[in-house]
Design a protein around this motif. Sequence first.
Motif: not given
Length: 607
Positions: A176-182, A295-308
Amino acid sequence: MNGYAGKILRVNLSTGKISKENTPAEVAKNFVGGRGFGAYFLFKEVPSHADPLGPENKLIVSSGPLSGLLIPGAGKCDFTCKSPLTGGYASSSLGGLFTAEMKFAGIDSIIFEGISPKPVYLFIEDNKIELRDASFLWGKGTITAEKELKEMLGEEFQIAVIGPGGENGVSFASINHDYGRQAGRGGVGTVMGIKKLKAITIRGTNSIPVADLEGYRKAGIALYKSCKEAEGLKFWQSYGTPGVTSWANEVGAFPTLNFSAGSFEGAKTLYGQVMREQIVVTDKGCFGCPSPCGKYSRMKRYDTQVEGPEYETIGMLGSNVGLADIQDVAQANYLCDELGIDTISAGSVIGWAMECFGKGILTLEDTGGIELRFGNVQAVFSLIRQIAAKEGLGDLLSQGVKKASAATGKGSEKFAIHVKGMEQSAYATHNATAMLLAYMTSDVGAHHNRAWAITYDIQVGREKVTPEKVAHVIWLQNFRPMFDVLGACRLQWVELSIERDLYVPALEAITGVHRTWEDLEKVGARIWNLTRLYWARENDGFDRQWDMPAARFYEDPPTTGATAGQITSLDNVNKLLDIYYEQRGWESNGLPMPTTLEQLGLTELVA
Ligand code: SF4
């Protein structure tokens, strides 16, 4: 050598020896770079029948002659090794900012050899290159470890890192690289983990030599202008690959409940438009990209974020396992990323396990009490964690769907969706014969990026088995991967319809060597045949049986969705292979004829 940094870095992890050698001009001429370099060094340097998890296997990281230059998406590199998932050739592409930094540090390729006695990371700052202790990072997730390294070394360092999946030997671990590329496919992260190499950190400040600066400037501007004016730019930038979800579902190509169908009842809540409205917070692109699809996404339900999540992840960790909520899918994506495992393979093995559970092949005793039903989101999260830790049922699933189904038996092999041991990516191929053939003959196993032929199926008639269809697949296989060889992204050509001829003057101005796309396609064919021979060399008895798809695609027609009742036949599958081998210049057992190797200049290399 214009366009190249000029050096190959060799790192022996067993001895700690680090050395540099000149990038061989002859190899650059015949294999160009990127995936071409990877295939060449793998074939030449890794001994026959090497254990993928042993010290003889190598991990080869290669940029291309366009990488790091101002050409759209010229931030791609390739990770190659002998695959611990398939036992054959593994090559996985990585975007982001890593490759450009590698070239700025004066390096075209890094070849990792041996196994380190303790966890290390490779530190590169121009000519300062050393292996450093990584014990403090071992066991940490990829996002956590990358953040820690950046805080320690500086934001300007680019980092490729593995997570617990790679450390624990999961067969489909990612880098993984740049918090979201694989670089996600084929277990390249597994090999990095076995070598006890936690991360590669790079900072470079050199420039890349270019043959004709003015020609490069003009050709680069022409490419960017063409991207900027492209009709499809707005849609692509808004939705990225998830923009294809609605189309895939409508045509019956959306992997559903372990590929038992091609349309998913809950698909609408997974569409790119819904994702954009509900969870996307910003766009993100690779080096030099004018059309950022990340696309950088935020998941409010889980209080997390991800590229994808990207389309492939939406298919494999959404519809394929019965999840219909985009936040749940994005959270599953986040878990895979942090733990360092491939989302496509993870979604496939979990979908297979769910079908096994539904059929009574796996029981509550096997699952440790987990109700492994399609749509059970907590079961998906639990299994991802178990796979990365190789605990409970995760230990079996971490081997990949081919080995897991062989160990389980009871007919589960028939719905283990893979080719050559690689889990099929997110296109259901019921009666879509070009895409089916593309998966069957892909040089790494059932991965879509070598020949994305599904649109062609829909265009010309999905059920047809014709020489034209086969020729189209071969053309894609020779042509599309050339972007991986050049070190640039193919998606501007695919999604924005950028004229491929616009790359020709750019490549010539950068390298000073004139090459047409026809020349490059010949290089593509050379690499394709070399990697085919690699499969045969590493696997005794390799023949056409290795090209067979999952039986589901010729025995088990979907009962719902756009492809309900549609199936191709085993006869058609064999016919596809016969035509394919003939057009490739291969024997009926699927191996290249001597004359084919001669035409491609491979005779001496493979002797
Ligand atoms: Fe990267 Fe997407 Fe741009 Fe390609 S289109 S360079 S994958 S951001």
